[in-house]
Structure formats: structure tokens, C-alpha cells
Scaffold this motif. Structure first.
Motif, PDB file in Angstrom:
ATOM      1  N   PRO A  15     -25.337 -27.014   0.459  1.00 40.01           N
ATOM      2  CA  PRO A  15     -24.337 -26.281   1.232  1.00 40.01           C
ATOM      3  C   PRO A  15     -24.696 -24.795   1.305  1.00 40.01           C
ATOM      4  N   ASP A  16     -24.722 -24.245   2.504  1.00 43.84           N
ATOM      5  CA  ASP A  16     -24.998 -22.817   2.647  1.00 43.84           C
ATOM      6  C   ASP A  16     -23.668 -22.062   2.731  1.00 43.84           C
ATOM      7  N   GLN A  17     -23.718 -20.762   3.006  1.00 43.61           N
ATOM      8  CA  GLN A  17     -22.498 -19.948   3.015  1.00 43.61           C
ATOM      9  C   GLN A  17     -21.538 -20.349   4.129  1.00 43.61           C
ATOM     10  N   SER A  18     -22.041 -20.960   5.190  1.00 42.31           N
ATOM     11  CA  SER A  18     -21.168 -21.366   6.293  1.00 42.31           C
ATOM     12  C   SER A  18     -20.514 -22.727   6.049  1.00 42.31           C
ATOM     13  N   PHE A  19     -20.975 -23.436   5.015  1.00 46.78           N
ATOM     14  CA  PHE A  19     -20.421 -24.762   4.707  1.00 46.78           C
ATOM     15  C   PHE A  19     -19.139 -24.582   3.888  1.00 46.78           C
ATOM     16  N   ASN A  20     -18.049 -25.127   4.382  1.00 45.30           N
ATOM     17  CA  ASN A  20     -16.747 -25.005   3.732  1.00 45.30           C
ATOM     18  C   ASN A  20     -16.588 -26.106   2.679  1.00 45.30           C
ATOM     19  N   LYS A  21     -16.702 -25.747   1.407  1.00 45.07           N
ATOM     20  CA  LYS A  21     -16.599 -26.726   0.318  1.00 45.07           C
ATOM     21  C   LYS A  21     -15.135 -27.094   0.093  1.00 45.07           C
ATOM     22  N   VAL A  22     -14.746 -28.294   0.547  1.00 43.34           N
ATOM     23  CA  VAL A  22     -13.354 -28.718   0.467  1.00 43.34           C
ATOM     24  C   VAL A  22     -13.135 -29.739  -0.644  1.00 43.34           C
ATOM     25  N   LEU A  23     -13.940 -30.768  -0.681  1.00 45.82           N
ATOM     26  CA  LEU A  23     -13.815 -31.818  -1.696  1.00 45.82           C
ATOM     27  C   LEU A  23     -15.173 -32.096  -2.315  1.00 45.82           C
ATOM     28  N   GLN A  24     -15.188 -32.266  -3.641  1.00 46.31           N
ATOM     29  CA  GLN A  24     -16.449 -32.582  -4.316  1.00 46.31           C
ATOM     30  C   GLN A  24     -16.463 -34.043  -4.725  1.00 46.31           C
ATOM     31  N   LEU A  36     -17.815 -32.184   0.616  1.00 50.72           N
ATOM     32  CA  LEU A  36     -17.356 -32.472   1.973  1.00 50.72           C
ATOM     33  C   LEU A  36     -16.752 -31.199   2.539  1.00 50.72           C
ATOM     34  N   SER A  37     -16.969 -30.952   3.827  1.00 47.87           N
ATOM     35  CA  SER A  37     -16.413 -29.762   4.462  1.00 47.87           C
ATOM     36  C   SER A  37     -15.086 -30.063   5.163  1.00 47.87           C
ATOM     37  N   LYS A  38     -14.680 -31.299   5.180  1.00 48.94           N
ATOM     38  CA  LYS A  38     -13.407 -31.717   5.785  1.00 48.94           C
ATOM     39  C   LYS A  38     -12.550 -32.359   4.702  1.00 48.94           C
ATOM     40  N   ASP A  39     -11.247 -32.243   4.845  1.00 51.76           N
ATOM     41  CA  ASP A  39     -10.353 -32.819   3.842  1.00 51.76           C
ATOM     42  C   ASP A  39      -9.813 -34.192   4.217  1.00 51.76           C
ATOM     43  N   SER A  40     -10.241 -34.698   5.379  1.00 52.43           N
ATOM     44  CA  SER A  40      -9.815 -36.046   5.758  1.00 52.43           C
ATOM     45  C   SER A  40     -10.924 -36.725   6.559  1.00 52.43           C
ATOM     46  N   PRO A  41     -11.064 -38.029   6.367  1.00 55.20           N
ATOM     47  CA  PRO A  41     -12.113 -38.768   7.068  1.00 55.20           C
ATOM     48  C   PRO A  41     -11.741 -39.067   8.513  1.00 55.20           C
ATOM     49  N   LEU A  42     -12.734 -39.446   9.292  1.00 58.56           N
ATOM     50  CA  LEU A  42     -12.481 -39.924  10.654  1.00 58.56           C
ATOM     51  C   LEU A  42     -11.709 -41.239  10.602  1.00 58.56           C
ATOM     52  N   ALA A  43     -12.003 -42.040   9.594  1.00 56.73           N
ATOM     53  CA  ALA A  43     -11.316 -43.319   9.370  1.00 56.73           C
ATOM     54  C   ALA A  43     -11.527 -43.718   7.919  1.00 56.73           C
ATOM     55  N   SER A  44     -10.649 -44.586   7.436  1.00 62.22           N
ATOM     56  CA  SER A  44     -10.755 -45.110   6.080  1.00 62.22           C
ATOM     57  C   SER A  44     -10.408 -46.596   6.139  1.00 62.22           C
ATOM     58  N   LYS A  45     -11.303 -47.446   5.606  1.00 63.73           N
ATOM     59  CA  LYS A  45     -11.163 -48.894   5.769  1.00 63.73           C
ATOM     60  C   LYS A  45     -11.535 -49.629   4.497  1.00 63.73           C
ATOM     61  N   TYR A  46     -10.989 -50.817   4.365  1.00 64.34           N
ATOM     62  CA  TYR A  46     -11.453 -51.765   3.348  1.00 64.34           C
ATOM     63  C   TYR A  46     -12.334 -52.777   4.065  1.00 64.34           C
ATOM     64  N   CYS A  47     -13.552 -52.959   3.580  1.00 62.08           N
ATOM     65  CA  CYS A  47     -14.462 -53.951   4.158  1.00 62.08           C
ATOM     66  C   CYS A  47     -14.580 -55.131   3.200  1.00 62.08           C
ATOM     67  N   HIS A  48     -14.343 -56.326   3.734  1.00 63.95           N
ATOM     68  CA  HIS A  48     -14.376 -57.559   2.945  1.00 63.95           C
ATOM     69  C   HIS A  48     -15.607 -58.408   3.264  1.00 63.95           C
ATOM     70  N   CYS A  49     -16.609 -57.841   3.936  1.00 64.23           N
ATOM     71  CA  CYS A  49     -17.787 -58.639   4.294  1.00 64.23           C
ATOM     72  C   CYS A  49     -18.549 -59.050   3.032  1.00 64.23           C
TER      73      CYS A  49
END
Length: 168
Positions: A15-24, A36-49
Motif C-alpha cells: 500500500p502506498d500513501q494514496s491507498f486508504n487502509k480501511v480493514l486489515q 483493504l481500501s474499502k469497508d464493504s465488498p461488492l458482494a458477499s456469498k456462501y458457496c456450497h460447490c
């Protein structure tokens, strides 16, 4: 791409200085740490494959989807191991599974543009952060080994691209 070119591309850059450290996030032994630079995912799923169940040694996989550019490794890329489940080979050929070579913790599934992270590795600071990773649906639900009557949509395959099944 050369064998080592992946080290210069997201998410493997520091992560450089422009990377927003939100979650480790970190593996079990702590050799691999990322942000992670975002505090929420695009999606969150349970996969049963079946592949997810076998590779994770668990009844399902919990995956949170992020753009690879929203992730940066603080340390440990030299401790990463790659596994391509299609060819069953230890190589960085996308898509692939990424794990810590020391403790074996699965870090993510790396796709061409996305990373499917495992929220159980994240260091949530509060319930508000954790709630943002709430699962939206189940995929490959007919392959399940346990029933999860949680009121979430349950798909026979990929969400939006297969049939919905009734909750039991």
C-alpha cells in the motif's frame, strides 16, 4: 505474463500513501498481512460447490468480492502459494487459490479482475464493519451438506444465472 510479473500488479503491491487502509486481514501465523481500501465488498456469498467444500475443508466457503485494486499486501507475498484448481497445479495461473505457504491459511481466490476474500481473516474493529459483510445469497445450494434456513436467496449455480431453490 512472466512467472514473477504478478508481484508488480494489484493486489500484490504494497500500500502506498494514496491507498486508504480501511480493514486489515492476515493469515493464521501472521506471515501474510494485507489491507483493504474499502469497508464493504461488492458482494458477499456462501458457496456450497464441491470444490469449495473440499479445498476449504468446510461445509461451505464465505467469500466477499472486491476489485483487486482495493487490496494491497503489507507483507508476505514471498510466503504465498498458488493453486490452480482447474489444472490441479501449483502455479499462478488465473483463476487460482492463494494461501500462506507457512500455515496453509487460504487468503483468497484470485480472478482476472476480482479477489474473493475470506471475511473470517479480517480484523473487524466493530459490529458496523462486520455487518457490511453480511451474506446476500447462497450459490450452488443443492450441493450443500447442511441446511441454512436464513431467508437468503439460494441458487442452484451462480446467482442470477441459475434457478432459485426453495428454502427447506
Amino acid at each position: 505474463m512472466s512467472d514473477q510479473a504478478w508481484k508488480t500488479k494489484p493486489p500484490y503491491q504494497k500500500p502506498d500513501q494514496s491507498f486508504n487502509k480501511v480493514l486489515q486481514g492476515a493469515c493464521h501465523c501472521g506471515q501474510v498481512k494485507y489491507w483493504l481500501s474499502k469497508d464493504s465488498p461488492l458482494a458477499s456469498k456462501y458457496c456450497h460447490c464441491n470444490d469449495c467444500k473440499v479445498i476449504h475443508g468446510a461445509p461451505f466457503q464465505w467469500a466477499a468480492i472486491f476489485h483487486k485494486s482495493n487490496m494491497a499486501f503489507e507483507n508476505g507475498i514471498e510466503n504465498l502459494r498458488f493453486y490452480n484448481s482447474g489444472s490441479k497445479s501449483l502455479e499462478h495461473e488465473l483463476p487460482c487459490k492463494v494461501s500462506c505457504s507457512q500455515c496453509g491459511t487460504l487468503i483468497m481466490d484470485e480472478g482476472r479482475n476480482m479477489a474473493l476474500l475470506f471475511p473470517t481473516l479480517l480484523l473487524f474493529q466493530n459490529e458496523t464493519q462486520k455487518k457490511k459483510f453480511e451474506v446476500q445469497c447462497h450459490i450452488f445450494y443443492p450441493q450443500r451438506v447442511v441446511d441454512l434456513p436464513d431467508g437468503k436467496p439460494k441458487w442452484t449455480g451462480l446467482d442470477g444465472k441459475s434457478e432459485l431453490v426453495d428454502e427447506i
